[in-house]
Scaffold this motif. Structure first.
Motif, mmCIF file in Angstrom:
data_model
loop_
_atom_site.group_PDB
_atom_site.id
_atom_site.type_symbol
_atom_site.label_atom_id
_atom_site.label_comp_id
_atom_site.label_asym_id
_atom_site.label_seq_id
_atom_site.Cartn_x
_atom_site.Cartn_y
_atom_site.Cartn_z
ATOM 1 N N GLU A 47 -3.953 -4.898 -9.990
ATOM 2 C CA GLU A 47 -3.515 -3.352 -10.276
ATOM 3 C C GLU A 47 -4.731 -2.620 -9.872
ATOM 4 O O GLU A 47 -4.526 -1.347 -9.111
ATOM 5 C CB GLU A 47 -3.193 -2.983 -11.614
ATOM 6 N N LEU A 48 -6.035 -3.221 -9.987
ATOM 7 C CA LEU A 48 -7.181 -2.316 -9.604
ATOM 8 C C LEU A 48 -7.339 -2.355 -8.072
ATOM 9 O O LEU A 48 -7.652 -1.345 -7.297
ATOM 10 C CB LEU A 48 -8.626 -2.832 -10.033
ATOM 11 N N VAL A 80 -7.327 0.670 -5.278
ATOM 12 C CA VAL A 80 -8.246 0.810 -4.155
ATOM 13 C C VAL A 80 -7.561 0.795 -2.597
ATOM 14 O O VAL A 80 -7.757 1.565 -2.051
ATOM 15 C CB VAL A 80 -9.184 -0.266 -4.294
ATOM 16 N N GLU A 81 -6.664 -0.209 -2.666
ATOM 17 C CA GLU A 81 -5.762 -0.170 -1.298
ATOM 18 C C GLU A 81 -5.065 1.261 -1.108
ATOM 19 O O GLU A 81 -5.120 1.710 0.185
ATOM 20 C CB GLU A 81 -4.800 -1.149 -1.395
ATOM 21 N N ASP A 82 -4.463 1.660 -2.038
ATOM 22 C CA ASP A 82 -3.771 2.937 -2.011
ATOM 23 C C ASP A 82 -4.639 4.313 -1.808
ATOM 24 O O ASP A 82 -4.501 5.043 -1.005
ATOM 25 C CB ASP A 82 -3.180 3.253 -3.323
ATOM 26 N N MET A 134 0.859 -1.252 0.084
ATOM 27 C CA MET A 134 -0.169 0.166 0.073
ATOM 28 C C MET A 134 0.944 1.361 0.087
ATOM 29 O O MET A 134 2.176 1.288 0.272
ATOM 30 C CB MET A 134 -0.820 -0.087 1.126
ATOM 31 N N ALA A 135 0.266 2.259 -0.591
ATOM 32 C CA ALA A 135 1.087 3.688 -0.635
ATOM 33 C C ALA A 135 0.137 4.866 -0.574
ATOM 34 O O ALA A 135 -0.933 4.721 -0.945
ATOM 35 C CB ALA A 135 1.849 3.626 -1.949
ATOM 36 N N THR A 170 -4.579 6.729 1.441
ATOM 37 C CA THR A 170 -4.489 8.010 1.106
ATOM 38 C C THR A 170 -5.714 8.725 1.897
ATOM 39 O O THR A 170 -5.407 9.829 2.333
ATOM 40 C CB THR A 170 -4.439 8.265 -0.273
ATOM 41 N N MET A 171 -7.031 8.237 1.784
ATOM 42 C CA MET A 171 -7.919 8.942 2.284
ATOM 43 C C MET A 171 -7.921 8.917 3.716
ATOM 44 O O MET A 171 -8.126 10.012 4.299
ATOM 45 C CB MET A 171 -9.082 8.144 1.968
ATOM 46 N N TYR A 172 -7.559 7.694 4.506
ATOM 47 C CA TYR A 172 -7.290 7.831 6.024
ATOM 48 C C TYR A 172 -6.349 8.653 6.280
ATOM 49 O O TYR A 172 -6.369 9.350 7.468
ATOM 50 C CB TYR A 172 -7.116 6.377 6.433
ATOM 51 N N ASP A 173 -5.245 8.724 5.603
ATOM 52 C CA ASP A 173 -4.273 9.592 5.862
ATOM 53 C C ASP A 173 -4.442 11.060 6.012
ATOM 54 O O ASP A 173 -3.921 11.917 6.831
ATOM 55 C CB ASP A 173 -3.153 9.429 5.121
#
Length: 190
Positions: free
Chosen positions: A29-30, A34-36, A1-2, A40-43
């Protein structure tokens, strides 16, 4: 995740209409995208994010309203030298791929909206109080769901991103210009 960079207004990519995810694109890839997006949203932190906000013009969005968890211990944190206690939240991540919404009612609801692509900018926006959404999950399975309240509002907000619309586009020209001036001032201070 990134954690990916969130693009901000006035980036012209936010005006793009996102492309549908094709059947052959339901792959690792999809899943990584979604994981990224969730990380990103939580961060950020936020409660919703469309793929175009991380510069991927695909019809993918993630939402987690993160409701209070009455069974969890409150969370203590410190901001600007002051200690605060917040209710603990539970994660309820939702993924909507190729979503299509149908407003279900003439009844409107008003929520104060913000956007990760317009940091620290908030305004009241009127939207249909409920809607029906048809979408696919990460495996490509089709779903249909009736949404109300904050989830309906959040989904409509994120759906706008897929059409190249940000929430301030729903405001009068005067209010929109005021918001953009405020954003410019905030950036000048940072």
């Amino acid at each position: 995740m990134a954690i990916r960079e969130i693009i901000e207004v006035p980036d012209p990519r936010l005006k793009l209409v996102s492309e549908p995810v094709k059947p052959e694109e339901f792959n690792d890839e999809l899943k990584q995208l979604v994981e990224d997006m969730f990380e990103t949203m939580y961060d950020a932190p936020g409660i919703g994010l469309a793929a175009i906000q991380v510069a991927v013009p695909k019809r993918v969005l993630v939402i987690d309203l993160q409701p209070d968890d009455p069974d969890a211990e409150p969370v203590e944190c410190e901001h600007d030298g002051h200690k605060h206690t917040h209710p603990a939240t539970k994660k309820e991540p939702r993924v909507f791929i190729n979503p299509v919404i149908t407003p279900e009612t003439e009844e409107m609801s008003t929520f104060q909206e913000g956007c990760l692509s317009l940091p620290e900018i908030y305004a009241d926006v009127d939207r249909p109080a409920s809607c029906t959404v048809e979408y696919q999950d990460l495996q490509g399975n089709h779903h249909k769901e009736h949404l109300t309240g904050m989830m309906a509002t959040c989904l409509q907000h994120e759906m706008d991103h897929l059409e190249g619309i940000v929430f301030i586009d729903h405001l009068s020209r005067l209010k929109r210009n005021m918001m953009l001036k405020k954003l410019k001032k905030l950036r000048a201070v940072a």
